[in-house]
Design a protein around this motif. Sequence first.
Motif, PDB file in Angstrom:
ATOM      1  N   LEU A 135      -8.755 -12.172   1.821  1.00  0.00           N
ATOM      2  CA  LEU A 135      -8.405 -11.707   0.652  1.00  0.00           C
ATOM      3  C   LEU A 135      -8.212 -11.486  -0.463  1.00  0.00           C
ATOM      4  O   LEU A 135      -8.265 -12.159  -1.891  1.00  0.00           O
ATOM      5  CB  LEU A 135      -7.160 -10.328   0.729  1.00  0.00           C
ATOM      6  N   ARG A 136      -7.459 -12.626  -0.567  1.00  0.00           N
ATOM      7  CA  ARG A 136      -7.677 -13.830  -1.980  1.00  0.00           C
ATOM      8  C   ARG A 136      -8.295 -14.089  -2.153  1.00  0.00           C
ATOM      9  O   ARG A 136      -8.298 -14.383  -4.091  1.00  0.00           O
ATOM     10  CB  ARG A 136      -5.877 -14.570  -1.544  1.00  0.00           C
ATOM     11  N   SER A 166     -14.795  -2.852   0.007  1.00  0.00           N
ATOM     12  CA  SER A 166     -14.191  -3.654   0.447  1.00  0.00           C
ATOM     13  C   SER A 166     -12.139  -4.137   1.114  1.00  0.00           C
ATOM     14  O   SER A 166     -11.814  -3.724   2.393  1.00  0.00           O
ATOM     15  CB  SER A 166     -14.435  -5.139   1.362  1.00  0.00           C
ATOM     16  N   LEU A 167     -11.537  -4.212   0.017  1.00  0.00           N
ATOM     17  CA  LEU A 167      -9.941  -4.517  -0.318  1.00  0.00           C
ATOM     18  C   LEU A 167      -9.343  -3.345   0.314  1.00  0.00           C
ATOM     19  O   LEU A 167      -8.673  -3.651   1.474  1.00  0.00           O
ATOM     20  CB  LEU A 167      -9.931  -4.521  -1.494  1.00  0.00           C
ATOM     21  N   ILE A 168      -9.645  -2.071  -0.230  1.00  0.00           N
ATOM     22  CA  ILE A 168      -9.656  -0.609   0.231  1.00  0.00           C
ATOM     23  C   ILE A 168      -9.744  -0.409   1.979  1.00  0.00           C
ATOM     24  O   ILE A 168      -8.489  -0.055   2.640  1.00  0.00           O
ATOM     25  CB  ILE A 168      -9.944   0.389  -0.632  1.00  0.00           C
ATOM     26  N   PHE A 169     -10.763  -0.388   1.929  1.00  0.00           N
ATOM     27  CA  PHE A 169     -10.675  -0.081   3.876  1.00  0.00           C
ATOM     28  C   PHE A 169      -9.822  -1.582   4.755  1.00  0.00           C
ATOM     29  O   PHE A 169      -9.873  -0.717   5.302  1.00  0.00           O
ATOM     30  CB  PHE A 169     -12.663  -0.694   4.415  1.00  0.00           C
ATOM     31  N   ASP A 170     -10.191  -2.116   4.216  1.00  0.00           N
ATOM     32  CA  ASP A 170      -9.463  -3.320   4.776  1.00  0.00           C
ATOM     33  C   ASP A 170      -8.129  -3.059   5.001  1.00  0.00           C
ATOM     34  O   ASP A 170      -6.576  -3.581   5.564  1.00  0.00           O
ATOM     35  CB  ASP A 170      -9.791  -5.085   3.895  1.00  0.00           C
ATOM     36  N   ALA A 171      -7.026  -2.576   3.731  1.00  0.00           N
ATOM     37  CA  ALA A 171      -5.873  -2.092   3.474  1.00  0.00           C
ATOM     38  C   ALA A 171      -5.730  -1.406   4.324  1.00  0.00           C
ATOM     39  O   ALA A 171      -5.035  -1.180   4.999  1.00  0.00           O
ATOM     40  CB  ALA A 171      -6.009  -2.095   1.947  1.00  0.00           C
ATOM     41  N   LYS A 218       5.312   6.525   2.712  1.00  0.00           N
ATOM     42  CA  LYS A 218       6.611   5.199   2.867  1.00  0.00           C
ATOM     43  C   LYS A 218       6.171   4.077   1.593  1.00  0.00           C
ATOM     44  O   LYS A 218       4.500   3.925   1.597  1.00  0.00           O
ATOM     45  CB  LYS A 218       6.633   5.102   4.512  1.00  0.00           C
ATOM     46  N   VAL A 219       6.288   2.881   1.436  1.00  0.00           N
ATOM     47  CA  VAL A 219       5.788   1.677   1.376  1.00  0.00           C
ATOM     48  C   VAL A 219       5.215   0.469   1.782  1.00  0.00           C
ATOM     49  O   VAL A 219       6.150   0.052   2.793  1.00  0.00           O
ATOM     50  CB  VAL A 219       6.626   1.431   0.052  1.00  0.00           C
ATOM     51  N   PHE A 220       4.171   0.675   2.235  1.00  0.00           N
ATOM     52  CA  PHE A 220       3.605  -0.509   4.074  1.00  0.00           C
ATOM     53  C   PHE A 220       3.212  -1.887   2.837  1.00  0.00           C
ATOM     54  O   PHE A 220       2.982  -1.054   2.077  1.00  0.00           O
ATOM     55  CB  PHE A 220       2.525   0.499   3.603  1.00  0.00           C
ATOM     56  N   THR A 221       3.314  -2.460   3.846  1.00  0.00           N
ATOM     57  CA  THR A 221       3.963  -4.534   2.870  1.00  0.00           C
ATOM     58  C   THR A 221       2.649  -4.712   4.446  1.00  0.00           C
ATOM     59  O   THR A 221       3.221  -4.564   5.345  1.00  0.00           O
ATOM     60  CB  THR A 221       4.746  -4.982   3.194  1.00  0.00           C
ATOM     61  N   PHE A 222       1.928  -5.333   4.523  1.00  0.00           N
ATOM     62  CA  PHE A 222       0.896  -6.819   5.318  1.00  0.00           C
ATOM     63  C   PHE A 222       0.403  -7.573   4.689  1.00  0.00           C
ATOM     64  O   PHE A 222       0.965  -7.838   3.018  1.00  0.00           O
ATOM     65  CB  PHE A 222      -0.976  -6.019   5.098  1.00  0.00           C
ATOM     66  N   LEU A 253       0.978  -1.231  -0.316  1.00  0.00           N
ATOM     67  CA  LEU A 253      -0.450  -0.025  -0.215  1.00  0.00           C
ATOM     68  C   LEU A 253       0.420   1.626  -0.841  1.00  0.00           C
ATOM     69  O   LEU A 253       1.853   1.433   0.845  1.00  0.00           O
ATOM     70  CB  LEU A 253      -0.674   0.137   1.534  1.00  0.00           C
ATOM     71  N   VAL A 254       0.961   1.969  -0.920  1.00  0.00           N
ATOM     72  CA  VAL A 254       2.271   2.888  -1.414  1.00  0.00           C
ATOM     73  C   VAL A 254       0.642   4.285  -1.068  1.00  0.00           C
ATOM     74  O   VAL A 254      -0.083   4.777  -1.302  1.00  0.00           O
ATOM     75  CB  VAL A 254       2.502   3.106  -2.399  1.00  0.00           C
ATOM     76  N   PRO A 255       1.094   5.623  -0.031  1.00  0.00           N
ATOM     77  CA  PRO A 255       0.926   6.869  -0.207  1.00  0.00           C
ATOM     78  C   PRO A 255       0.708   7.431  -1.561  1.00  0.00           C
ATOM     79  O   PRO A 255       1.734   7.580  -2.377  1.00  0.00           O
ATOM     80  CB  PRO A 255       0.573   7.084   1.155  1.00  0.00           C
ATOM     81  N   PRO A 256       0.039   8.449  -1.279  1.00  0.00           N
ATOM     82  CA  PRO A 256       0.329   9.645  -2.368  1.00  0.00           C
ATOM     83  C   PRO A 256       1.390  10.365  -2.378  1.00  0.00           C
ATOM     84  O   PRO A 256       1.868  10.380  -0.815  1.00  0.00           O
ATOM     85  CB  PRO A 256      -0.959  10.617  -2.450  1.00  0.00           C
ATOM     86  N   TYR A 257       1.964  10.550  -3.209  1.00  0.00           N
ATOM     87  CA  TYR A 257       3.276  11.729  -3.347  1.00  0.00           C
ATOM     88  C   TYR A 257       4.796  11.056  -2.817  1.00  0.00           C
ATOM     89  O   TYR A 257       5.894  10.843  -2.179  1.00  0.00           O
ATOM     90  CB  TYR A 257       3.087  12.973  -2.748  1.00  0.00           C
ATOM     91  N   THR A 258       4.342   9.206  -2.757  1.00  0.00           N
ATOM     92  CA  THR A 258       5.483   8.607  -2.228  1.00  0.00           C
ATOM     93  C   THR A 258       6.265   8.643  -2.670  1.00  0.00           C
ATOM     94  O   THR A 258       6.116   8.395  -4.295  1.00  0.00           O
ATOM     95  CB  THR A 258       5.083   7.719  -1.688  1.00  0.00           C
ATOM     96  N   ASN A 259       7.956   8.217  -3.265  1.00  0.00           N
ATOM     97  CA  ASN A 259       8.606   8.511  -4.464  1.00  0.00           C
ATOM     98  C   ASN A 259       9.078   6.974  -4.062  1.00  0.00           C
ATOM     99  O   ASN A 259      10.166   6.866  -2.775  1.00  0.00           O
ATOM    100  CB  ASN A 259       9.836   9.478  -4.408  1.00  0.00           C
TER     101      ASN A 259
END
Length: 259
Positions: free
Chosen positions: A105-106, A132-137, A95-99, A61-67
């Motif tokens: 989800l799969r 729901s994918l977005i909200f869960d993320a 930052k780049v988030f990983t979960f 999951l990458v927020p806006p304006y993350t390089n």
Amino acid sequence: MDNITVPDIKILCCNYFNQFDVWNYKNVTRGYWQFYWNETPGAYILFEDNKIELTSDIFALVPPYTNFSTYCTCKFNHMYLHFTTGEPYNAIERKVFTFNAKESLRIDIKSFKSKLISMKKYDHKENLLVYSLIFDALLNIDECYFSNKSRLDPRIKEVTDLIHQHFSESLSNEEICEKLKMSQTNLIRLFRTELGITPQKYLKFVKMEKATYMLCYTELSIEEIANKTGFTDRYHFSKVFKQQRGKSPAIYRKHFAGL
């Protein structure tokens, strides 16, 4: 119920590609959220000093304006979502988030990936699954990453909005500064501090994003796309596009159509 607010989620695009191999991008900086889940290995995200391999066990999951940068070593199966949110998610650390990608989800993604591949419209249940994918993320992001210090400088937001609105005009730094009453020194310093790149590199990236969309989702000729994205001619456009995307516009379009 006045104390309950719901994020203003707007989905920009949602796609799934089999055997994808055009994911070599340097210094990506987008003004929206990005969600990635890859069913097969072979693709990587580079963020600061970290190399993140995208596998079926995680989602990014990458927020806006993350390089960040990306690359791939082979063909891979790739699902992505681009979306915007609004408050309070405008104040999340860039930052780049990983979960962990839960089994549920799969299963959800696999349940509608055939629609994504064929670009067919979703039914009401599939629409809800995408949201729901977005909200869960977003629920996975810890409160410690919410901070007003993470907000984009409003002057830079003005610049990026201006570039998106006038990307076909190939605005110079001088023209940008004139419109926003800002010195060039200030503009370049702030842009590098906030986004890690120069305004002109951001403009080039926006042009490529717009051109890529037109190649994939419209029947415009390459000459028309070059004109609409502010290039002098097809040849200049093709040269820059191949440098950025690794394939000529014609081959990229043909490849996309075959995915």
